[in-house]
Structure formats: structure tokens, C-alpha cells
Design a protein around this motif. Structure first.
Motif, PDB file in Angstrom:
ATOM      1  N   ARG A  34      -0.348   6.606  -8.468  1.00 27.41           N
ATOM      2  CA  ARG A  34       0.266   7.443  -7.436  1.00 27.41           C
ATOM      3  C   ARG A  34       0.692   8.813  -7.961  1.00 27.41           C
ATOM      4  O   ARG A  34       0.565   9.819  -7.270  1.00 27.41           O
ATOM      5  CB  ARG A  34       1.476   6.736  -6.835  1.00 27.41           C
ATOM      6  N   PHE A  35       1.198   8.839  -9.202  1.00 26.93           N
ATOM      7  CA  PHE A  35       1.812  10.063  -9.704  1.00 26.93           C
ATOM      8  C   PHE A  35       1.086  10.696 -10.888  1.00 26.93           C
ATOM      9  O   PHE A  35       1.435  11.782 -11.319  1.00 26.93           O
ATOM     10  CB  PHE A  35       3.263   9.781 -10.118  1.00 26.93           C
ATOM     11  N   GLY A  36       0.062  10.014 -11.433  1.00 22.68           N
ATOM     12  CA  GLY A  36      -0.565  10.475 -12.665  1.00 22.68           C
ATOM     13  C   GLY A  36      -1.285  11.805 -12.549  1.00 22.68           C
ATOM     14  O   GLY A  36      -0.904  12.790 -13.176  1.00 22.68           O
ATOM     15  N   ALA A  37      -2.351  11.856 -11.745  1.00 23.67           N
ATOM     16  CA  ALA A  37      -3.145  13.088 -11.622  1.00 23.67           C
ATOM     17  C   ALA A  37      -3.788  13.185 -10.253  1.00 23.67           C
ATOM     18  O   ALA A  37      -5.008  13.307 -10.131  1.00 23.67           O
ATOM     19  CB  ALA A  37      -4.204  13.138 -12.714  1.00 23.67           C
ATOM     20  N   PRO A  38      -2.995  13.147  -9.174  1.00 25.36           N
ATOM     21  CA  PRO A  38      -3.590  13.072  -7.828  1.00 25.36           C
ATOM     22  C   PRO A  38      -4.158  14.383  -7.303  1.00 25.36           C
ATOM     23  O   PRO A  38      -4.813  14.394  -6.267  1.00 25.36           O
ATOM     24  CB  PRO A  38      -2.407  12.612  -6.970  1.00 25.36           C
ATOM     25  N   LYS A  83       0.821  -1.207   0.000  1.00 22.51           N
ATOM     26  CA  LYS A  83       0.000   0.000   0.000  1.00 22.51           C
ATOM     27  C   LYS A  83       0.861   1.265   0.000  1.00 22.51           C
ATOM     28  O   LYS A  83       1.901   1.325   0.641  1.00 22.51           O
ATOM     29  CB  LYS A  83      -0.912   0.031   1.239  1.00 22.51           C
ATOM     30  N   TRP A  84       0.383   2.272  -0.739  1.00 21.44           N
ATOM     31  CA  TRP A  84       0.987   3.586  -0.746  1.00 21.44           C
ATOM     32  C   TRP A  84      -0.123   4.627  -0.628  1.00 21.44           C
ATOM     33  O   TRP A  84      -1.219   4.436  -1.157  1.00 21.44           O
ATOM     34  CB  TRP A  84       1.761   3.841  -2.034  1.00 21.44           C
ATOM     35  N   THR A  85       0.172   5.715   0.052  1.00 20.74           N
ATOM     36  CA  THR A  85      -0.796   6.803   0.173  1.00 20.74           C
ATOM     37  C   THR A  85      -0.498   7.858  -0.875  1.00 20.74           C
ATOM     38  O   THR A  85       0.599   8.419  -0.898  1.00 20.74           O
ATOM     39  CB  THR A  85      -0.739   7.431   1.578  1.00 20.74           C
ATOM     40  N   SER A  86      -1.457   8.112  -1.751  1.00 26.12           N
ATOM     41  CA  SER A  86      -1.307   9.174  -2.742  1.00 26.12           C
ATOM     42  C   SER A  86      -1.992  10.430  -2.210  1.00 26.12           C
ATOM     43  O   SER A  86      -2.738  10.371  -1.228  1.00 26.12           O
ATOM     44  CB  SER A  86      -1.921   8.758  -4.080  1.00 26.12           C
ATOM     45  N   PRO A  87      -1.768  11.596  -2.831  1.00 28.86           N
ATOM     46  CA  PRO A  87      -2.427  12.823  -2.357  1.00 28.86           C
ATOM     47  C   PRO A  87      -3.950  12.753  -2.379  1.00 28.86           C
ATOM     48  O   PRO A  87      -4.615  13.535  -1.692  1.00 28.86           O
ATOM     49  CB  PRO A  87      -1.915  13.888  -3.334  1.00 28.86           C
ATOM     50  N   SER A  88      -4.517  11.831  -3.148  1.00 28.61           N
ATOM     51  CA  SER A  88      -5.981  11.725  -3.190  1.00 28.61           C
ATOM     52  C   SER A  88      -6.515  10.568  -2.344  1.00 28.61           C
ATOM     53  O   SER A  88      -7.732  10.410  -2.219  1.00 28.61           O
ATOM     54  CB  SER A  88      -6.455  11.552  -4.635  1.00 28.61           C
ATOM     55  N   PRO A  99      -9.852   7.174  -8.101  1.00 29.38           N
ATOM     56  CA  PRO A  99     -10.266   7.218  -9.508  1.00 29.38           C
ATOM     57  C   PRO A  99      -9.596   8.299 -10.342  1.00 29.38           C
ATOM     58  O   PRO A  99     -10.089   8.622 -11.434  1.00 29.38           O
ATOM     59  CB  PRO A  99     -11.779   7.475  -9.397  1.00 29.38           C
ATOM     60  N   ASP A 100      -8.467   8.846  -9.882  1.00 29.32           N
ATOM     61  CA  ASP A 100      -7.830   9.980 -10.568  1.00 29.32           C
ATOM     62  C   ASP A 100      -7.543   9.708 -12.045  1.00 29.32           C
ATOM     63  O   ASP A 100      -7.752  10.574 -12.892  1.00 29.32           O
ATOM     64  CB  ASP A 100      -6.498  10.354  -9.908  1.00 29.32           C
ATOM     65  N   ILE A 101      -7.014   8.528 -12.349  1.00 32.39           N
ATOM     66  CA  ILE A 101      -6.516   8.271 -13.699  1.00 32.39           C
ATOM     67  C   ILE A 101      -7.564   7.646 -14.613  1.00 32.39           C
ATOM     68  O   ILE A 101      -7.299   7.429 -15.795  1.00 32.39           O
ATOM     69  CB  ILE A 101      -5.257   7.369 -13.663  1.00 32.39           C
ATOM     70  N   GLY A 102      -8.742   7.337 -14.081  1.00 34.59           N
ATOM     71  CA  GLY A 102      -9.816   6.804 -14.901  1.00 34.59           C
ATOM     72  C   GLY A 102      -9.504   5.460 -15.549  1.00 34.59           C
ATOM     73  O   GLY A 102      -9.960   5.187 -16.656  1.00 34.59           O
ATOM     74  N   GLN A 103      -8.745   4.624 -14.853  1.00 33.29           N
ATOM     75  CA  GLN A 103      -8.324   3.348 -15.427  1.00 33.29           C
ATOM     76  C   GLN A 103      -8.833   2.137 -14.660  1.00 33.29           C
ATOM     77  O   GLN A 103      -8.390   1.022 -14.908  1.00 33.29           O
ATOM     78  CB  GLN A 103      -6.784   3.287 -15.489  1.00 33.29           C
TER      79      GLN A 103
END
Length: 338
Positions: free
Chosen positions: A251-255, A35-40, A188-192
């Protein structure tokens, strides 16, 4: 495919799962989530239902009638870290359908303290003075305000995946394969999300047919027989790197697309935006020699998640090489080295 809280995966990850201990390739640690915590991650979300084709008043006394096939983001007059709000509406096909607006905030937002419909209506009326949220003649009925206020919503998950995706007994007579949210979950930031789940199914299908999950070509050679065990092992060995790259993209795409209002969020969003702009400029100046930012690369259907992140990493390595070269030059000048 039994969801983010997969009981099948939890069983495989348990030290008490004695039914699998006789399988030589069984290792419960492989099914423990990374697990990693992203900004979102951990943001809370719930939905407010708006009427179809509702109107947004403008400053000239008129109003814009919304269309179902358009995207809207309606900002509140509040700008503080605990009261800023943006009503996000995604496109729909049916122009006569109720429009659902996503309320996405940090857990400490004021909206989560309101538990009654009238309180929610008053808050929105103050936050959006132009919108027809009044008690008399408002566009949202009292029943919807009550439902919204009492709804607890849900939270965005960690960026997480299970390195273990499949296992079979030594004889190859039975096995288990995980797909979808059972092996990966992310905001759901990256819509994938749906695309990634379908990609798992396609990869598993190719593996069970004895094909390479990357190239689609026949995987068996003269020394390999196509058993259930070898096919599940192929799915595990070839698809794990794809899932690991997917999680890095998440994690890095669009958080920061939710415009998180905390001060540290604002600073980090500016750094992230500068990184995106820099990569885009280099991409255009070099005629594509330097890859664009990973969220832009992910829009290319010809690229796998691994290929997307490899190209993004290439740009990062270029930045590091340039920085080291500049530092080396400055140090040589500073100390008079040849």
C-alpha cells in the motif's frame, strides 16, 4: 495455490460450506478478503510488442540502439491527465527477443477508447513524433497494431489478503492450507509477488515439519504433539502477521512509480516523494539510527516483511513524537504555561 480468485478460499468463506461446520476452529469470516485501494489499484495494463534492438532517435540526427539488459522509459509529448503515456521496458536476457513494453494507465486514458489498429498507430505517431511509428516503414507491423488495439488487458488488483490461511479437522487427519495469490494479491509496485508466494511455501513447509515458521527451530515442546492440525495452526498463527505486513508494504511502498497524471495523483506523489527523501536524509544523518523508507528496507533479504514495517513504523512514531513536542512547546509559549 489456485490464484487471486481462489475457488478454494471462496468455498471456505461461504456460509453454505456445510462440510466444514463440524470443524471446531472453522470460521468463514476469517476467509473473507480484507481489501484496501492503493494509488496504483485499478490501473489498466496491456502490452505492445516492439522489435528486438529497436532504435530510439535522438535530437542530433542519430539513434540509440536498445539493449535487452537495459531498462527504458519513453515518455510521450502529451502531458495531460488522460493522454500522458510512458512506455516501460524491463530488462531481458535474450538480446534477439521481441521487446514487450507495458502500457499502464488510469482507466479513463484515451488509449482504451481506440479499437482499431490504424487508430492506435496514429495516436502513437502523434504522441511519439521521434519514434518510427509511421505507416510506411514503421517498426511495428499492422498485425501488431490490430492486436494491441483489440486487447482489453487487465487491471491491477486491490491490496488484499485473507486472514484465514489454513484449517484442519479436529482429528488432524485432513486439512487445507492456502499459499500465494490465494491469500494475498496487490499491484506489482514493490516487485514482491513471486517472492511472497515462495515465502508462503517455505513457511508452510517448515510448519508441516513441526518447525517455527519465523526462526526455523523445532516448535514442539513436551506438551505438544506434532499433528497435521497443530502444524497448520502454526502456519496460520505465525504467518498471518507476515502477510498483513506485506499488504501494508504494498500500500505504501512505491505506489506512484507509474507517474499517474491526474492532478490529485501529482499532489500525492509529491507528498510521497518528500516523505521518502526526508526518511532517507534522516537515515544518512543518523548513520542508520532512523530507518529508511519501507520500499528501501524491503531490499534487504535479511529482513522479513514484519521487520520492514516495524522499522518504518518506528520512524513514523518518531515523527509524531517530534510534532507533538513542537506543538506542546508552542502552546506553552502561547499561553505562558511553565
Amino acid at each position: 495455490a489456485d490464484g487471486m480468485n481462489s475457488r478454494v478460499r471462496e468455498c471456505l468463506a461461504s456460509d453454505d460450506a456445510t462440510e466444514f461446520t463440524s470443524w471446531s476452529n472453522y470460521n468463514p469470516d476469517k476467509f473473507q478478503l480484507r481489501k484496501w485501494t492503493s494509488p496504483s489499484s485499478h490501473q489498466r495494463i496491456k502490452v505492445l510488442q516492439l522489435p528486438p534492438r529497436f532504435q530510439i532517435p535522438n535530437g542530433e540526427g542519430g539513434a540509440l540502439t536498445t539493449k535487452s539488459d537495459s531498462i527504458y522509459a519513453i515518455r510521450s509529448i502529451y502531458t495531460g491527465p488522460r493522454n500522458y503515456l510512458s512506455l516501460g521496458l524491463l530488462p531481458m536476457k535474450d538480446n534477439n527477443a521481441v521487446r514487450s513494453t507495458n502500457i499502464v494507465t488510469r482507466p479513463d486514458h484515451e488509449i482504451w477508447k481506440i479499437k482499431d489498429g490504424e487508430g492506435a498507430r496514429q495516436w502513437f505517431e502523434k504522441a511519439y513524433p521521434r519514434m518510427p511509428f509511421g505507416k510506411d516503414g514503421g517498426m511495428i507491423p499492422d498485425e501488431e497494431w490490430d492486436r494491441f488495439a483489440k486487447a482489453e488487458g487487465t487491471r491491477f488488483p486491490h491490496c488484499q489478503y485473507s486472514p484465514g490461511m489454513g484449517i484442519s479437522n479436529d482429528k488432524g487427519t485432513c486439512g487445507i492450507a492456502l499459499v500465494g495469490d490465494a491469500i494475498h494479491a496487490f499491484p506489482p509496485d514493490i516487485g514482491q509477488g513471486v517472492n511472497a508466494g515462495l515465502a508462503d511455501v517455505v513457511a508452510l513447509d517448515m510448519a508441516l515439519q513441526g518447525k517455527d515458521t519465523v526462526t526455523g527451530e523445532d516448535a514442539a515442546d513436551e506438551d505438544e504433539s506434532l499433528t497435521l492440525k497443530s502444524n497448520i495452526d502454526r502456519y496460520q498463527n505465525q504467518h498471518e502477521a507476515e502477510i498483513a505486513s506485506l499488504i501494508r508494504l504494498a500500500r505504501f511502498g512505491a505506489p506512484y512509480q507509474y507517474k499517474q497524471p491526474h492532478r490529485i495523483d501529482v499532489i500525492r506523489r509529491k507528498i510521497w516523494t518528500a516523505n521518502v527523501i526526508l526518511r532517507l536524509l534522516l537515515y544518512k544523518l543518523t548513520l542508520g539510527l532512523v530507518p529508511a523508507q519501507c520500499i528501501m528496507l524491503s531490499q534487504d533479504p535479511k529482513l522479513t516483511f514484519r521487520q520492514v514495517m516495524r522499522r518504518a513504523d518506528l520512524t513514523a512514531l518518531s515523527f509524531k513524537a517530534i510534532a507533538l513536542a513542537v506543538m506542546g512547546t508552542l502552546l506553552r509559549k502561547r499561553f505562558g504555561l511553565p
